[in-house]
Design a protein around this motif. Structure first.
Motif, PDB file in Angstrom:
ATOM      1  N   ASN A 215       0.822  -1.201   0.000  1.00 46.53           N
ATOM      2  CA  ASN A 215       0.000   0.000   0.000  1.00 46.53           C
ATOM      3  C   ASN A 215       0.868   1.267   0.000  1.00 46.53           C
ATOM      4  OD1 ASN A 215      -2.530  -1.149  -0.063  1.00 46.53           O
ATOM      5  ND2 ASN A 215      -2.994  -0.795   2.079  1.00 46.53           N
ATOM      6  N   HIS A 216       1.860   1.267   0.884  1.00 44.93           N
ATOM      7  CA  HIS A 216       2.680   2.468   1.039  1.00 44.93           C
ATOM      8  C   HIS A 216       3.453   2.756  -0.246  1.00 44.93           C
ATOM      9  CE1 HIS A 216       3.869   5.520   3.879  1.00 44.93           C
ATOM     10  NE2 HIS A 216       5.143   5.370   3.543  1.00 44.93           N
ATOM     11  N   CYS A 217       3.982   1.711  -0.853  1.00 43.19           N
ATOM     12  CA  CYS A 217       4.713   1.872  -2.102  1.00 43.19           C
ATOM     13  C   CYS A 217       3.824   2.455  -3.187  1.00 43.19           C
ATOM     14  CB  CYS A 217       5.247   0.517  -2.565  1.00 43.19           C
ATOM     15  SG  CYS A 217       5.679   0.470  -4.315  1.00 43.19           S
ATOM     16  N   TYR A 218       2.646   1.911  -3.343  1.00 49.35           N
ATOM     17  CA  TYR A 218       1.791   2.327  -4.455  1.00 49.35           C
ATOM     18  C   TYR A 218       1.290   3.753  -4.266  1.00 49.35           C
ATOM     19  CZ  TYR A 218      -1.462   1.877  -8.318  1.00 49.35           C
ATOM     20  OH  TYR A 218      -2.118   2.047  -9.511  1.00 49.35           O
ATOM     21  N   ILE A 219       0.947   4.091  -3.037  1.00 43.94           N
ATOM     22  CA  ILE A 219       0.482   5.452  -2.770  1.00 43.94           C
ATOM     23  C   ILE A 219       1.593   6.459  -3.043  1.00 43.94           C
ATOM     24  CG2 ILE A 219      -0.317   7.013  -0.958  1.00 43.94           C
ATOM     25  CD1 ILE A 219      -1.696   4.446   0.279  1.00 43.94           C
ATOM     26  N   LEU A 220       2.804   6.173  -2.585  1.00 45.03           N
ATOM     27  CA  LEU A 220       3.929   7.071  -2.857  1.00 45.03           C
ATOM     28  C   LEU A 220       4.185   7.197  -4.352  1.00 45.03           C
ATOM     29  CD1 LEU A 220       6.466   6.017  -0.070  1.00 45.03           C
ATOM     30  CD2 LEU A 220       5.346   8.243  -0.284  1.00 45.03           C
ATOM     31  N   THR A 221       4.052   6.096  -5.075  1.00 45.07           N
ATOM     32  CA  THR A 221       4.249   6.145  -6.524  1.00 45.07           C
ATOM     33  C   THR A 221       3.225   7.058  -7.184  1.00 45.07           C
ATOM     34  OG1 THR A 221       5.194   3.905  -6.550  1.00 45.07           O
ATOM     35  CG2 THR A 221       4.342   4.757  -8.629  1.00 45.07           C
ATOM     36  N   LEU A 222       1.967   6.929  -6.777  1.00 42.57           N
ATOM     37  CA  LEU A 222       0.923   7.786  -7.342  1.00 42.57           C
ATOM     38  C   LEU A 222       1.140   9.252  -6.999  1.00 42.57           C
ATOM     39  CD1 LEU A 222      -2.293   5.646  -6.706  1.00 42.57           C
ATOM     40  CD2 LEU A 222      -1.033   5.927  -8.849  1.00 42.57           C
ATOM     41  N   LEU A 223       1.803   9.513  -5.886  1.00 41.24           N
ATOM     42  CA  LEU A 223       2.102  10.884  -5.477  1.00 41.24           C
ATOM     43  C   LEU A 223       3.362  11.434  -6.155  1.00 41.24           C
ATOM     44  CD1 LEU A 223       1.231  10.659  -1.678  1.00 41.24           C
ATOM     45  CD2 LEU A 223       0.152  12.191  -3.339  1.00 41.24           C
ATOM     46  N   GLY A 224       3.952  10.655  -7.070  1.00 46.60           N
ATOM     47  CA  GLY A 224       5.145  11.114  -7.772  1.00 46.60           C
ATOM     48  C   GLY A 224       6.414  10.958  -6.987  1.00 46.60           C
ATOM     49  N   ARG A 225       6.426  10.049  -6.012  1.00 43.27           N
ATOM     50  CA  ARG A 225       7.594   9.851  -5.150  1.00 43.27           C
ATOM     51  C   ARG A 225       8.120   8.424  -5.286  1.00 43.27           C
ATOM     52  NH1 ARG A 225       5.042  12.196   0.371  1.00 43.27           N
ATOM     53  NH2 ARG A 225       6.957  11.303   1.258  1.00 43.27           N
ATOM     54  N   ALA A 226       8.342   8.012  -6.548  1.00 37.24           N
ATOM     55  CA  ALA A 226       8.712   6.624  -6.828  1.00 37.24           C
ATOM     56  C   ALA A 226      10.058   6.246  -6.229  1.00 37.24           C
ATOM     57  CB  ALA A 226       8.718   6.378  -8.336  1.00 37.24           C
ATOM     58  N   ASN A 227      10.973   7.207  -6.137  1.00 33.47           N
ATOM     59  CA  ASN A 227      12.268   6.897  -5.519  1.00 33.47           C
ATOM     60  C   ASN A 227      12.095   6.432  -4.079  1.00 33.47           C
ATOM     61  OD1 ASN A 227      14.420   7.230  -7.380  1.00 33.47           O
ATOM     62  ND2 ASN A 227      14.041   9.435  -7.412  1.00 33.47           N
ATOM     63  N   GLU A 228      11.210   7.107  -3.346  1.00 37.56           N
ATOM     64  CA  GLU A 228      10.913   6.691  -1.970  1.00 37.56           C
ATOM     65  C   GLU A 228      10.125   5.390  -1.947  1.00 37.56           C
ATOM     66  OE1 GLU A 228       9.323   9.910   0.604  1.00 37.56           O
ATOM     67  OE2 GLU A 228       9.609  11.147  -1.181  1.00 37.56           O
ATOM     68  N   ALA A 229       9.274   5.204  -2.953  1.00 35.63           N
ATOM     69  CA  ALA A 229       8.378   4.060  -2.969  1.00 35.63           C
ATOM     70  C   ALA A 229       9.101   2.744  -3.227  1.00 35.63           C
ATOM     71  CB  ALA A 229       7.304   4.267  -4.043  1.00 35.63           C
ATOM     72  N   LEU A 230      10.120   2.771  -4.065  1.00 35.63           N
ATOM     73  CA  LEU A 230      10.727   1.531  -4.567  1.00 35.63           C
ATOM     74  C   LEU A 230      11.164   0.565  -3.466  1.00 35.63           C
ATOM     75  CD1 LEU A 230      11.516  -0.037  -7.090  1.00 35.63           C
ATOM     76  CD2 LEU A 230      13.740   1.151  -7.043  1.00 35.63           C
ATOM     77  N   PRO A 231      11.845   1.010  -2.402  1.00 32.33           N
ATOM     78  CA  PRO A 231      12.247   0.043  -1.373  1.00 32.33           C
ATOM     79  C   PRO A 231      11.056  -0.659  -0.712  1.00 32.33           C
ATOM     80  CG  PRO A 231      13.474   2.092  -1.135  1.00 32.33           C
ATOM     81  CD  PRO A 231      12.395   2.361  -2.120  1.00 32.33           C
ATOM     82  N   TYR A 232       9.953   0.042  -0.545  1.00 30.13           N
ATOM     83  CA  TYR A 232       8.772  -0.597   0.036  1.00 30.13           C
ATOM     84  C   TYR A 232       8.216  -1.662  -0.906  1.00 30.13           C
ATOM     85  CZ  TYR A 232       8.781   3.256   3.408  1.00 30.13           C
ATOM     86  OH  TYR A 232       9.130   4.152   4.393  1.00 30.13           O
ATOM     87  N   CYS A 233       8.198  -1.356  -2.210  1.00 35.94           N
ATOM     88  CA  CYS A 233       7.739  -2.335  -3.191  1.00 35.94           C
ATOM     89  C   CYS A 233       8.625  -3.578  -3.182  1.00 35.94           C
ATOM     90  CB  CYS A 233       7.758  -1.733  -4.594  1.00 35.94           C
ATOM     91  SG  CYS A 233       6.423  -0.586  -4.940  1.00 35.94           S
ATOM     92  N   GLU A 234       9.912  -3.354  -3.176  1.00 37.78           N
ATOM     93  CA  GLU A 234      10.840  -4.488  -3.224  1.00 37.78           C
ATOM     94  C   GLU A 234      10.685  -5.373  -1.994  1.00 37.78           C
ATOM     95  OE1 GLU A 234      14.409  -2.457  -5.890  1.00 37.78           O
ATOM     96  OE2 GLU A 234      14.441  -2.239  -3.715  1.00 37.78           O
ATOM     97  N   ARG A 235      10.496  -4.764  -0.839  1.00 40.53           N
ATOM     98  CA  ARG A 235      10.289  -5.550   0.380  1.00 40.53           C
ATOM     99  C   ARG A 235       8.957  -6.303   0.330  1.00 40.53           C
ATOM    100  NH1 ARG A 235      10.645  -1.541   5.155  1.00 40.53           N
ATOM    101  NH2 ARG A 235      10.126  -3.443   6.342  1.00 40.53           N
ATOM    102  N   ALA A 236       7.927  -5.676  -0.239  1.00 40.17           N
ATOM    103  CA  ALA A 236       6.626  -6.345  -0.343  1.00 40.17           C
ATOM    104  C   ALA A 236       6.720  -7.577  -1.230  1.00 40.17           C
ATOM    105  CB  ALA A 236       5.572  -5.379  -0.895  1.00 40.17           C
ATOM    106  N   VAL A 237       7.396  -7.455  -2.366  1.00 40.48           N
ATOM    107  CA  VAL A 237       7.527  -8.590  -3.284  1.00 40.48           C
ATOM    108  C   VAL A 237       8.396  -9.679  -2.677  1.00 40.48           C
ATOM    109  CG1 VAL A 237       8.500  -9.305  -5.500  1.00 40.48           C
ATOM    110  CG2 VAL A 237       7.058  -7.271  -5.363  1.00 40.48           C
ATOM    111  N   GLU A 238       9.432  -9.274  -1.978  1.00 38.76           N
ATOM    112  CA  GLU A 238      10.290 -10.269  -1.320  1.00 38.76           C
ATOM    113  C   GLU A 238       9.506 -11.063  -0.279  1.00 38.76           C
ATOM    114  OE1 GLU A 238      14.487 -10.515   1.248  1.00 38.76           O
ATOM    115  OE2 GLU A 238      13.713  -8.580   0.575  1.00 38.76           O
ATOM    116  N   ALA A 239       8.619 -10.382   0.455  1.00 37.35           N
ATOM    117  CA  ALA A 239       7.838 -11.050   1.504  1.00 37.35           C
ATOM    118  C   ALA A 239       6.665 -11.834   0.944  1.00 37.35           C
ATOM    119  CB  ALA A 239       7.332 -10.011   2.510  1.00 37.35           C
ATOM    120  N   ALA A 240       6.108 -11.393  -0.187  1.00 38.14           N
ATOM    121  CA  ALA A 240       4.915 -12.053  -0.752  1.00 38.14           C
ATOM    122  C   ALA A 240       5.048 -12.109  -2.274  1.00 38.14           C
ATOM    123  CB  ALA A 240       3.652 -11.318  -0.335  1.00 38.14           C
ATOM    124  N   PRO A 241       5.928 -12.949  -2.787  1.00 38.45           N
ATOM    125  CA  PRO A 241       6.174 -12.963  -4.237  1.00 38.45           C
ATOM    126  C   PRO A 241       4.985 -13.448  -5.063  1.00 38.45           C
ATOM    127  CG  PRO A 241       7.325 -14.775  -3.158  1.00 38.45           C
ATOM    128  CD  PRO A 241       6.802 -13.886  -2.059  1.00 38.45           C
TER     129      PRO A 241
END
Length: 287
Positions: A215-241
């Motif tokens: 959730n946090h990754c996607y919301i940040l991405t929609l807000l134009g903050r993809a650099n901040e979002a990416l680590p959250y996305c990567e952790r989400a995929v690692e935990a739930a591939p």
């Protein structure tokens, strides 16, 4: 874009009142641990019987909570009577069904189920008295129902959407699940600032859960903050591939950062994991 991870809604599986009135096949009875094998129950039940319908509802709900929308919609559709009669169950079932239909691109059908969830939950006078009596004593998680149906009603521009929004946001968020679902709902109805605030609350309470990270990754991405979002996305995929939504969020962040090859790989995986969801059918703009 629909983003709520409804697997966070920890609702119990259904045992409708109408099904309790019949003697079930042996395969449909509770075992020593208080569980029912609903696939075995379905296999032992004649099509169209209450116990077959109950099995489809529970199998659909289990799939829905696991974000398996293709399986969920197949079972939910199969639970409907084949004679064209209007089918009523508890409000949470109709809410789950509405959210599933929305996810697979059947918005008009989803609105029908969302309205039905509201009517059953509120014992609306438009319902047959037998339906009101049947479900009046069934406990309802109103927060769960509102969270499931608000994005559906909002997407359709339904006249009840605003009243549902107000009622939902007036309810206190009691734990990380409430905050995470609120973040997802607010994102879906376009309140990205509110979504981020709710997501920050859920992240404080549950910093490592893949749904919260997603959730946090996607919301940040929609807000134009993809650099901040990416680590959250990567952790989400690692935990739930195996969760398509996490793959799609990661693809969205990659696309926003111009990493088009990586975005395509993740989007293709999201489509493989969840071939029925409308969101994943659309290509991502990559600049």
């Amino acid at each position: 874009m629909r983003r709520l991870l409804l697997a966070l809604m920890l609702g119990a599986l259904a045992t409708p009142v109408w099904a309790q009135q019949d003697q079930p096949p042996l395969q449909c009875r509770y075992d020593a641990s208080g569980r029912v094998d609903y696939q075995a129950c379905l296999d032992a039940s004649a099509p169209g019987t209450p116990w077959a319908m109950l099995s489809h509802i529970n199998l659909g709900t289990r799939a829905f909570l696991n974000a398996d929308h293709a399986t969920a919609v197949r079972h939910y559709d199969a639970a409907q009577p084949g004679n064209g009669d209007t089918f009523y169950s508890d409000a949470e079932f109709h809410a789950y069904y509405a959210a599933t239909l929305h996810q697979v691109g059947r918005l008009d059908d989803g609105v029908v189920q969302a309205r039905r969830a509201l009517a059953v939950m509120n014992a609306d006078r438009s319902l047959p008295s037998s339906v009101r009596d049947r479900f009046s004593a069934v406990p309802v998680d109103r927060e769960l129902v509102y969270a499931a149906i608000l994005p559906v009603l909002h997407a359709a521009g339904d006249e009840q959407a605003e009243a549902v929004r107000v009622s939902y946001l007036q309810m206190p968020a009691v734990d990380w699940v409430s905050w995470a679902n609120r973040a997802g709902v607010l994102q879906q109805i376009g309140d990205l600032r509110g979504a981020l605030s709710a997501s920050e609350q859920s992240l404080q309470l549950q910093p490592d859960h893949p749904a919260v990270l997603n959730n946090h990754c996607y919301i940040l991405t929609l807000l134009g903050r993809a650099n901040e979002a990416l680590p959250y996305c990567e952790r989400a995929v690692e935990a739930a591939p195996g969760i398509a939504g996490a793959r799609h969020s990661l693809a969205s962040a990659y696309a926003a950062l111009g990493q088009c090859g990586n975005a395509r790989v993740q989007l293709d995986e999201a489509r493989r994991l969840d071939p029925e969801s409308e969101d994943y059918r659309h290509d991502l703009a990559c600049r």
